[in-house]
Design a protein around this motif. Structure first.
Motif, PDB file in Angstrom:
ATOM      1  N   PHE A   1      84.532  57.204  48.206  1.00  9.54           N
ATOM      2  CA  PHE A   1      85.906  56.720  48.211  1.00  9.54           C
ATOM      3  C   PHE A   1      86.301  56.348  46.782  1.00  9.54           C
ATOM      4  O   PHE A   1      85.680  55.462  46.178  1.00  9.54           O
ATOM      5  N   ALA A   2      87.314  57.015  46.240  1.00  6.69           N
ATOM      6  CA  ALA A   2      87.863  56.626  44.945  1.00  6.69           C
ATOM      7  C   ALA A   2      88.794  55.450  45.179  1.00  6.69           C
ATOM      8  O   ALA A   2      89.943  55.614  45.597  1.00  6.69           O
ATOM      9  N   ASN A   3      88.279  54.260  44.944  1.00  5.62           N
ATOM     10  CA  ASN A   3      89.047  53.043  45.124  1.00  5.62           C
ATOM     11  C   ASN A   3      89.772  52.746  43.801  1.00  5.62           C
ATOM     12  O   ASN A   3      90.232  53.668  43.139  1.00  5.62           O
ATOM     13  N   ALA A   4      89.864  51.499  43.388  1.00  8.12           N
ATOM     14  CA  ALA A   4      90.548  51.137  42.145  1.00  8.12           C
ATOM     15  C   ALA A   4      90.220  49.692  41.830  1.00  8.12           C
ATOM     16  O   ALA A   4      89.756  48.939  42.696  1.00  8.12           O
ATOM     17  N   GLY A   5      90.515  49.298  40.589  1.00  5.27           N
ATOM     18  CA  GLY A   5      90.362  47.898  40.252  1.00  5.27           C
ATOM     19  C   GLY A   5      91.170  46.999  41.176  1.00  5.27           C
ATOM     20  O   GLY A   5      90.777  45.867  41.471  1.00  5.27           O
ATOM     21  N   ALA A   6      92.290  47.515  41.674  1.00  8.66           N
ATOM     22  CA  ALA A   6      93.131  46.749  42.597  1.00  8.66           C
ATOM     23  C   ALA A   6      92.444  46.511  43.936  1.00  8.66           C
ATOM     24  O   ALA A   6      92.905  45.675  44.716  1.00  8.66           O
ATOM     25  N   GLY A   7      91.378  47.256  44.209  1.00  5.68           N
ATOM     26  CA  GLY A   7      90.608  47.003  45.415  1.00  5.68           C
ATOM     27  C   GLY A   7      89.707  45.799  45.299  1.00  5.68           C
ATOM     28  O   GLY A   7      89.084  45.380  46.284  1.00  5.68           O
ATOM     29  N   LEU A   8      89.626  45.223  44.100  1.00  6.78           N
ATOM     30  CA  LEU A   8      88.805  44.037  43.861  1.00  6.78           C
ATOM     31  C   LEU A   8      89.656  42.813  43.553  1.00  6.78           C
ATOM     32  O   LEU A   8      89.229  41.694  43.770  1.00  6.78           O
ATOM     33  N   GLN A   9      90.861  43.041  43.022  1.00  7.90           N
ATOM     34  CA  GLN A   9      91.733  41.922  42.651  1.00  7.90           C
ATOM     35  C   GLN A   9      93.181  42.374  42.720  1.00  7.90           C
ATOM     36  O   GLN A   9      93.538  43.433  42.187  1.00  7.90           O
ATOM     37  N   ALA A  10      94.007  41.583  43.383  1.00  5.32           N
ATOM     38  CA  ALA A  10      95.429  41.905  43.512  1.00  5.32           C
ATOM     39  C   ALA A  10      96.239  41.121  42.490  1.00  5.32           C
ATOM     40  O   ALA A  10      95.978  39.945  42.253  1.00  5.32           O
ATOM     41  N   LYS A  11      97.217  41.791  41.899  1.00  3.09           N
ATOM     42  CA  LYS A  11      98.087  41.142  40.925  1.00  3.09           C
ATOM     43  C   LYS A  11      99.538  41.274  41.372  1.00  3.09           C
ATOM     44  O   LYS A  11      99.857  42.054  42.279  1.00  3.09           O
ATOM     45  N   ALA A  12     100.409  40.530  40.724  1.00  5.34           N
ATOM     46  CA  ALA A  12     101.838  40.578  41.040  1.00  5.34           C
ATOM     47  C   ALA A  12     102.356  42.004  40.952  1.00  5.34           C
ATOM     48  O   ALA A  12     101.967  42.765  40.066  1.00  5.34           O
TER      49      ALA A  12
ATOM     50  N   ALA B   1     101.150  46.107  47.941  1.00 10.03           N
ATOM     51  CA  ALA B   1     100.923  47.186  48.905  1.00 10.03           C
ATOM     52  C   ALA B   1      99.731  48.050  48.496  1.00 10.03           C
ATOM     53  O   ALA B   1      98.853  48.360  49.312  1.00 10.03           O
ATOM     54  N   TYR B   2      99.685  48.430  47.228  1.00  7.57           N
ATOM     55  CA  TYR B   2      98.586  49.260  46.749  1.00  7.57           C
ATOM     56  C   TYR B   2      97.268  48.507  46.846  1.00  7.57           C
ATOM     57  O   TYR B   2      96.263  49.035  47.329  1.00  7.57           O
ATOM     58  N   ALA B   3      97.248  47.253  46.378  1.00 10.54           N
ATOM     59  CA  ALA B   3      96.015  46.477  46.411  1.00 10.54           C
ATOM     60  C   ALA B   3      95.557  46.234  47.842  1.00 10.54           C
ATOM     61  O   ALA B   3      94.354  46.286  48.139  1.00 10.54           O
ATOM     62  N   ALA B   4      96.486  45.967  48.742  1.00  9.39           N
ATOM     63  CA  ALA B   4      96.110  45.763  50.142  1.00  9.39           C
ATOM     64  C   ALA B   4      95.448  47.018  50.712  1.00  9.39           C
ATOM     65  O   ALA B   4      94.448  46.936  51.435  1.00  9.39           O
TER      66      ALA B   4
ATOM     67  N   GLY C   1      95.539  59.661  46.543  1.00 12.15           N
ATOM     68  CA  GLY C   1      96.103  58.331  46.720  1.00 12.15           C
ATOM     69  C   GLY C   1      97.534  58.283  46.234  1.00 12.15           C
ATOM     70  O   GLY C   1      98.032  59.223  45.618  1.00 12.15           O
ATOM     71  N   MET C   2      98.213  57.181  46.523  1.00 12.77           N
ATOM     72  CA  MET C   2      99.593  56.991  46.069  1.00 12.77           C
ATOM     73  C   MET C   2      99.786  55.522  45.693  1.00 12.77           C
ATOM     74  O   MET C   2      99.026  54.642  46.118  1.00 12.77           O
ATOM     75  N   VAL C   3     100.788  55.269  44.863  1.00  9.59           N
ATOM     76  CA  VAL C   3     101.087  53.907  44.459  1.00  9.59           C
ATOM     77  C   VAL C   3     102.598  53.721  44.344  1.00  9.59           C
ATOM     78  O   VAL C   3     103.307  54.606  43.862  1.00  9.59           O
ATOM     79  N   GLU C   4     103.074  52.605  44.852  1.00  5.99           N
ATOM     80  CA  GLU C   4     104.458  52.160  44.641  1.00  5.99           C
ATOM     81  C   GLU C   4     104.390  50.677  44.320  1.00  5.99           C
ATOM     82  O   GLU C   4     103.925  49.881  45.143  1.00  5.99           O
ATOM     83  N   LEU C   5     104.824  50.309  43.137  1.00  4.22           N
ATOM     84  CA  LEU C   5     104.823  48.911  42.741  1.00  4.22           C
ATOM     85  C   LEU C   5     106.082  48.210  43.252  1.00  4.22           C
ATOM     86  O   LEU C   5     107.103  48.836  43.519  1.00  4.22           O
ATOM     87  N   GLY C   6     105.986  46.906  43.376  1.00  6.93           N
ATOM     88  CA  GLY C   6     107.136  46.121  43.786  1.00  6.93           C
ATOM     89  C   GLY C   6     106.710  44.762  44.282  1.00  6.93           C
ATOM     90  O   GLY C   6     105.593  44.579  44.761  1.00  6.93           O
TER      91      GLY C   6
END
Length: 230
Positions: A129-140, A144-147, A83-88
């Protein structure tokens, strides 16, 4: 019969721990690498493992890439850990970041699953599938990652319903912050100091994954949420 597992994300973090444990216990391990150089690195790191080259960032090319190689004839488990992540902020994220995040985190896994479904059906296999907590709740700052992770959850849920008659099990893991190189990158993007001891060890997430994988065929762990101990 030796179990055959195909794993993405073996280069670091949770994926590396899972790969080590599968090798140690004698499973036949296949590792997806984004390019030939990475494949050589993984082969040196995990003696006995086999490698396939395919870039999740280019899902449309995966079919061609696997067609030039020899994937396993049967597959007991497909483990999506890369997986990958870019915050913004939404106001700052560019289409390129959105497209790359969605490609690596959900479209690539969807295409890889599609291509390997015949082998999984043959073995009545398991997709994790290794998801994440962001797969259950999106934060500021995490849009992109949470979506991508919300979409990955939808992919897993739909796949489970579609393939249950074929005997395929589907598990989603939702770990909270885990002490991996990705987490270190997140802290850099957040401008915060990184203390690995505050977060879930990747070994703990690997244990949860293998627990789901090793259940008898009569049972299925569909969703596993993992959080750091206070």
């Amino acid at each position: 019969m030796t179990k055959v597992r195909l794993l993405t994300g073996a280069g670091s973090g949770i994926g590396a721990v899972v790969a080590e444990r599968l090798i140690e216990r004698g499973d036949e391990l296949w590792l997806l690498a984004r390019d030939a150089g990475r494949a050589r690195e993984l082969a040196r790191r995990f003696p006995g493992a086999r490698t396939l080259v395919g870039d999740l960032a280019e899902p449309a090319r995966l079919s061609w890439a696997l067609g030039q190689q020899s994937p396993p004839d049967r597959l007991d488990a497909l483990l999506h850990i890369a997986g990958m992540v870019e915050l913004g902020a939404v106001g700052d994220l560019t289409p390129k970041i959105w497209q790359e995040t969605l490609a690596v985190n959900v479209v690539g896994p969807a295409e890889l699953t599609r291509l390997l479904l015949p082998q999984l059906r043959l073995s009545r296999g398991h997709v994790v599938f290794a998801n994440a907590g962001a797969g259950l709740q999106a934060k500021a700052e995490w849009s992109a990652y949470a979506a991508s992770k919300h979409a990955l959850r939808a992919l897993a849920d739909a796949l489970r319903e579609e393939e249950s008659a074929q005997g395929i099990r589907v598990t989603s893991l939702y770990p909270g912050r885990t002490a991996t190189p990705m987490q270190q990158k997140v802290h850099q993007q957040e401008g915060k100091p990184y203390d690995a001891s505050r977060w879930i060890p990747p070994e703990s997430v690997a244990t949860a994954l293998l627990t789901a994988l090793d259940l008898p065929p009569e049972a299925e762990l569909t969703n596993i949420t993992i959080r750091p101990t206070p």
